[in-house]
Design a protein around this motif. Structure first.
Motif, PDB file in Angstrom:
ATOM      1  N   SER A 154      -6.248  10.033  -3.567  1.00 36.31           N
ATOM      2  CA  SER A 154      -5.684  10.044  -2.218  1.00 36.31           C
ATOM      3  C   SER A 154      -6.185  11.250  -1.444  1.00 36.31           C
ATOM      4  CB  SER A 154      -4.150  10.071  -2.285  1.00 36.31           C
ATOM      5  OG  SER A 154      -3.731  11.176  -3.059  1.00 36.31           O
ATOM      6  N   GLY A 158      -2.695   9.793   3.028  1.00 38.15           N
ATOM      7  CA  GLY A 158      -2.940   8.639   2.151  1.00 38.15           C
ATOM      8  C   GLY A 158      -2.150   8.701   0.854  1.00 38.15           C
ATOM      9  N   LEU A 241      -6.716   3.682  -4.122  1.00 42.79           N
ATOM     10  CA  LEU A 241      -7.364   4.642  -3.221  1.00 42.79           C
ATOM     11  C   LEU A 241      -6.775   4.545  -1.827  1.00 42.79           C
ATOM     12  CD1 LEU A 241      -9.816   6.448  -2.326  1.00 42.79           C
ATOM     13  CD2 LEU A 241     -11.098   4.311  -2.051  1.00 42.79           C
ATOM     14  N   CYS A 242      -6.398   5.688  -1.257  1.00 33.75           N
ATOM     15  CA  CYS A 242      -5.940   5.704   0.134  1.00 33.75           C
ATOM     16  C   CYS A 242      -6.203   7.096   0.711  1.00 33.75           C
ATOM     17  CB  CYS A 242      -4.448   5.366   0.212  1.00 33.75           C
ATOM     18  SG  CYS A 242      -3.872   5.211   1.904  1.00 33.75           S
ATOM     19  N   MET A 248     -12.829   7.561   1.515  1.00 31.88           N
ATOM     20  CA  MET A 248     -12.804   6.211   0.955  1.00 31.88           C
ATOM     21  C   MET A 248     -14.232   5.680   0.755  1.00 31.88           C
ATOM     22  SD  MET A 248      -9.432   4.591   2.729  1.00 31.88           S
ATOM     23  CE  MET A 248      -9.373   3.197   1.628  1.00 31.88           C
ATOM     24  N   LYS A 249     -15.086   6.011   1.704  1.00 33.87           N
ATOM     25  CA  LYS A 249     -16.477   5.552   1.612  1.00 33.87           C
ATOM     26  C   LYS A 249     -17.154   6.132   0.372  1.00 33.87           C
ATOM     27  CE  LYS A 249     -20.422   5.337   4.659  1.00 33.87           C
ATOM     28  NZ  LYS A 249     -20.983   5.967   5.837  1.00 33.87           N
ATOM     29  N   GLU A 252     -15.710   4.510  -2.786  1.00 33.96           N
ATOM     30  CA  GLU A 252     -16.181   3.124  -2.936  1.00 33.96           C
ATOM     31  C   GLU A 252     -17.627   3.093  -3.423  1.00 33.96           C
ATOM     32  OE1 GLU A 252     -13.146   1.121   0.289  1.00 33.96           O
ATOM     33  OE2 GLU A 252     -15.095   1.839   0.943  1.00 33.96           O
ATOM     34  N   SER A 266      -7.838  -0.664  -2.458  1.00 38.25           N
ATOM     35  CA  SER A 266      -7.846   0.306  -1.354  1.00 38.25           C
ATOM     36  C   SER A 266      -6.836  -0.057  -0.276  1.00 38.25           C
ATOM     37  CB  SER A 266      -9.220   0.344  -0.692  1.00 38.25           C
ATOM     38  OG  SER A 266     -10.198   0.603  -1.645  1.00 38.25           O
ATOM     39  N   ARG A 268      -6.256   1.104   3.816  1.00 39.25           N
ATOM     40  CA  ARG A 268      -6.832   1.868   4.928  1.00 39.25           C
ATOM     41  C   ARG A 268      -5.787   2.107   5.994  1.00 39.25           C
ATOM     42  NH1 ARG A 268     -12.016   2.107   4.265  1.00 39.25           N
ATOM     43  NH2 ARG A 268     -12.959   0.584   2.878  1.00 39.25           N
ATOM     44  N   PRO A 272     -12.709   1.316   8.723  1.00 39.65           N
ATOM     45  CA  PRO A 272     -13.589   2.010   7.790  1.00 39.65           C
ATOM     46  C   PRO A 272     -14.394   3.147   8.424  1.00 39.65           C
ATOM     47  CG  PRO A 272     -13.870  -0.359   7.602  1.00 39.65           C
ATOM     48  CD  PRO A 272     -12.834  -0.119   8.635  1.00 39.65           C
TER      49      PRO A 272
END
Ligand SMILES: Cc1cc2nc3c(=O)[nH]c(=O)nc-3n(C[C@H](O)[C@H](O)[C@H](O)COP(=O)(O)OP(=O)(O)OC[C@H]3O[C@@H](n4cnc5c(N)ncnc54)[C@H](O)[C@@H]3O)c2cc1C
Length: 366
Positions: A154, A158, A241-242, A248-249, A252, A266, A268, A272
């Motif tokens: 996180s 997030g 994931l947050c 996040m990118k 990922e 994920s 968001r 994105p």
């Protein structure tokens, strides 16, 4: 029997007039219920704020007591908060930070610079205030049966849906092997810092790792090498994931690289990346609003952005096709879904303007 009496006693008219009377009574009942006690309502979810907790310099938790219309949530889900600011209604999604079984509900909100709703919540909401909520939604939830090993990654606010998951696991005494890697600007920006510390002390299966930045900008820097060293079996862990889009990118990309993309779940809070303006394919496209009769020329961007640029005030929540707050009827014309690339020319269909671009003249039921 005279004409007037015949009209009044006609069965269809009688039913219509009784329905109208009922509707009026319902509306009056709603009005008076709201006047007497703002959380009493027929079917609408309302919650009274019972506490406001300052978590970090720009994050507050609002502890809420929802009315009976609230049907509960699963750890990781969000609710949509509706507020009235200067006579206009706004909706925004907020993850629920409390555990599903708790009597009270908590949302934890970061105040964004210039952010309308987060700023208003921070500045105006006090214990005793009443907020409108929508039912919990979202599929960012723990899988059943519970995987043996979990990893939570996180950043910043997030942490909120992940905190709900951790609280849920802790309440069920089901923390077999959970690693949380949380990123924050600085130590004082770590939301739920004391609770996480206390939780890790109580549950041997929970490891909390903090990645802090320099305090100046963005959450702590994500470091692929460091993470792989700290959590060598990361590819085997069901991962949640947050965080901000940049974090996040990176996650990922790493998960795809190690072939564990299928284990990554994920959530968001924002689209994105700032999407490149989607051009209306250089077409001279006109958007017509059927209710007001207004028309305007569409340039670049989604229909939601075009409506806003044209001076309309459409409702929206997430701006990325999740919450459906902006949904409206497209009467005619073709639109492209910017997430899927699908083009639809069906008349009379519901679309989400936040993820739709016009591909021909369109008429919206607004
Ligand atoms: C599923 C989900 C869960 C979420 N959970 C949480 C959560 O738990 N906690 C949390 O804090 N947030 C959460 N969010 C984000 C939240 O919904 C809001 O998006 C956030 O609070 C910002 O709303 P706002 O009205 O304050 O900002 P907005 O007014 O919508 O503005 C958003 C950003 O755009 C900028 N901006 C606004 N107007 C302009 C303009 N004219 N020109 C340039 N920039 C502009 C603002 O400065 C701001 O930074 C979640 C979102 C989703 C989709």
């Amino acid at each position: 029997m005279n004409g007037a009496a015949a009209i009044v006693h006609h069965p269809v008219r009688r039913i219509a007039s009784s329905l109208a009377r009922r509707l009026l009574l319902d509306r009056q009942a709603r009005f008076w219920l709201r006047e007497l006690e703002p959380t009493w309502s027929i079917g609408e979810i309302r919650a009274r704020v019972v506490a406001v907790i300052a978590e970090t310099p720009d994050v507050k938790t609002f502890v809420l007591r929802p009315n009976r219309a609230w049907r509960g949530h699963l750890a990781g889900q969000y609710t949509t908060v509706e507020v009235e600011i200067d006579g206009a209604r706004f909706r925004r999604c907020y993850s629920i930070a409390s555990a599903p079984g708790d009597a009270l509900l908590a949302i934890t909100v970061k105040q964004l610079p210039g952010g309308r709703v987060s700023g208003w919540l921070h500045g105006h909401v006090r214990p005793g205030s009443v907020l409108g909520l929508a039912a919990a939604a979202g599929d960012f939830v723990l899988p059943r049966p519970m995987p043996a090993k979990l990893l939570m990654v996180s950043g910043g606010s997030g942490i909120t849906p992940i905190m709900s998951m951790l609280r849920d696991l802790a309440a069920q005494r089901a923390v077999p092997d959970v690693v949380l890697v949380h990123h924050a600007r600085s130590a004082e920006d770590v939301i739920f810092s004391a609770q996480l510390h206390e939780m890790a002390g109580r549950h041997r299966g929970l490891r909390v790792l903090r990645c802090l930045g320099d305090g100046a900008s963005g959450p702590g820097r994500f470091d692929e090498e460091r993470l792989s060293t700290l959590v060598p079996d990361l590819a085997e862990r069901e991962t949640f994931l947050c965080g901000p889009p940049s974090l996040m990118k990176r996650v990922e990309r790493l998960w795809a690289y190690v072939g564990a993309g299928h284990r990554l779940h994920s959530e968001r809070f924002a689209p994105p990346v700032a999407r490149a303006p989607v051009a209306s394919r250089e077409l001279a496209v006109t958007v017509t609003l059927s209710r007001s009769g207004r028309s305007f020329a569409a340039s670049s961007g989604t229909l939601l952005e075009q409506l806003e640029r044209a001076g309309e005030r459409p409702s929206f929540g997430c701006r990325m096709g999740l919450c459906r707050t902006c949904r409206c009827r497209k009467l005619t014309g073709s639109v492209e879904n910017v997430l899927t690339g699908a083009v639809s020319s069906e008349p009379d269909e519901d679309i989400q303007p936040c993820i739709s671009v016009a591909r021909s003249d369109v008429e919206l039921g607004l």
